[in-house]
Design an enzyme around this catalytic site. Structure first.
Site, mmCIF file in Angstrom:
data_model
loop_
_atom_site.group_PDB
_atom_site.id
_atom_site.type_symbol
_atom_site.label_atom_id
_atom_site.label_comp_id
_atom_site.label_asym_id
_atom_site.label_seq_id
_atom_site.Cartn_x
_atom_site.Cartn_y
_atom_site.Cartn_z
ATOM 1 N N HIS A 26 -44.066 37.048 -4.542
ATOM 2 C CA HIS A 26 -43.092 36.174 -5.039
ATOM 3 C C HIS A 26 -43.630 35.885 -6.576
ATOM 4 O O HIS A 26 -43.929 34.739 -6.954
ATOM 5 C CB HIS A 26 -43.080 34.785 -4.456
ATOM 6 C CG HIS A 26 -41.989 33.929 -4.479
ATOM 7 N ND1 HIS A 26 -41.302 33.289 -3.617
ATOM 8 C CD2 HIS A 26 -41.174 33.880 -5.828
ATOM 9 C CE1 HIS A 26 -40.107 32.732 -4.045
ATOM 10 N NE2 HIS A 26 -40.224 33.057 -5.453
ATOM 11 N N GLU A 40 -43.306 33.300 3.772
ATOM 12 C CA GLU A 40 -44.229 33.141 2.579
ATOM 13 C C GLU A 40 -45.421 32.352 2.784
ATOM 14 O O GLU A 40 -45.405 31.073 3.249
ATOM 15 C CB GLU A 40 -43.437 33.209 1.191
ATOM 16 C CG GLU A 40 -42.483 34.207 0.886
ATOM 17 C CD GLU A 40 -41.844 33.765 -0.247
ATOM 18 O OE1 GLU A 40 -42.416 33.094 -1.190
ATOM 19 O OE2 GLU A 40 -40.995 34.793 -0.700
#
Length: 349
Positions: free
Chosen positions: A305, A286
């Site tokens: 997220h 990420e």
């Protein structure tokens, strides 16, 4: 006078932290200083030996001089920080677990570390249901086509439509604060819920779901949603073999942690048509790197997220850590402490 550092960010704001503490610690003399960390404008990452942290060790060390209590979400509690901040005694992390703290080092330095379990359980459960519906009914794809000016009637063809939750079997991997809420919501949709969780009891299931072995959950579920913590046992628990054991046309949802799932094997199953769709809020890396197959594989719904991102989550997080600050100042046992022996050995509680 107890000095408190609020090291908030752009989600759990310093004002939320200090206001919550102010409501809890009436009768105590406290003073505040503030540090604003860059998350989520700047993604979190590994800092020294801790994960999912924001800011720098040096700026935190400077802000912690003379500070006894720190309340934060993302600040890195590392060996370097602990050595440089001898006045620090309590480090409250306003997230589900203290991943951005070196607990072993904190214990050696006599610093208690707390967290805020369950703060985002409701938000994540709601987001999970939204992701299920989005993947099953292909809501993002049809919206994108319409906004591009294309009316896709072929989405209504029998071979292209997805299942309903009513009458479907949904498998939950993990039945903690989030998984149990998802099960309760699924009851309202008329779904049959199966659970794989070695630690859950029949009493905890409360008639909402049935506990099964992992192989049975894979074979029977039209939708599988992951809600497990990452451990050596759960890392990579859904790989090519497990995906192959799932029903043709089924769906995988992951709003837990990227390490639970082999995303490359998942993309293979979507490309082959074995799976109908998937929805992810978490990823192996990420932000998602350019060139990732996740960006080009069809029938994937993705969010960055943020399953736990709601105003209520931020407010709950601030309240939970503020309650432990109150307990600390009152000399009471801490409710959510990862290392209570740190203060006990120092004779504080």
């Amino acid at each position: 006078m107890t000095r408190i550092l609020a090291a908030g960010d752009h989600f759990v704001l310093n004002d939320l932290l200090t206001d919550a503490i102010g409501r809890e610690v009436t009768g105590h003399s406290v003073s505040y200083s503030e540090l604003t960390l860059p998350w989520p404008v700047v993604p979190f990452g590994r800092i020294a030996e801790v994960d999912e942290a924001s800011g720098t060790e040096d700026e935190l060390i400077e802000a912690l001089q003379g500070v006894e209590v720190c309340v934060t979400q993302m600040a890195p509690l590392t060996e370097k920080v602990l050595k440089a901040c001898p006045d620090l005694k309590l480090f409250c992390i306003s997230r589900g677990g203290p991943v951005n703290a070196n607990i072993e080092a904190a214990t050696r330095h006599g610093v208690a570390v707390t967290s805020a379990p369950g703060r985002n359980a409701a938000a994540t459960a709601e987001h999970t249901l939204g992701m299920m519906l989005a993947a099953m009914r292909r809501i993002p794809q049809t919206n994108a086509d319409l906004t591009a000016g294309t009316w896709r009637g072929d989405y209504y063809m029998y071979g292209n439509v997805g299942p309903e939750l009513e009458g479907s079997t949904v498998g939950l991997v993990g039945y903690g604060a989030i998984g149990s809420r998802v099960a309760r919501m699924l009851q309202g949709f008329g779904a049959t819920v199966l659970v794989y969780d070695p630690y859950v009891t029949d009493e905890a299931l409360a008639g909402r779901a049935r506990k099964v072995e992992f192989d049975e959950l894979l074979a029977r579920s039209a939708v599988i949603s992951l809600h497990a913590r990452v451990t050596p046992e759960t890392t990579g628990m859904i790989g090519a073999e497990q995906i192959a054991a799932m029903q043709p046309g089924s769906i995988i949802i992951n709003c837990a942690r990227g390490a639970l799932l082999d995303y490359d094997a998942l993309c293979d199953a979507l490309d082959s048509g074995h799976l109908f769709g998937a929805a992810f809020d978490v990823f192996p890396q990420e932000p998602i790197p350019a060139g990732s197959r996740l960006l080009t594989t069809p029938n994937i719904v993705m969010t960055p997220h943020l399953a736990g991102a709601s105003k209520a989550t931020a407010q709950k997080a601030a309240r939970i850590v503020a309650e432990d600050v109150r307990r600390y100042l009152n000399g009471e046992p801490l409710a959510h402490c990862a290392n209570p022996e740190a203060l006990m050995s120092a004779g504080t509680v």
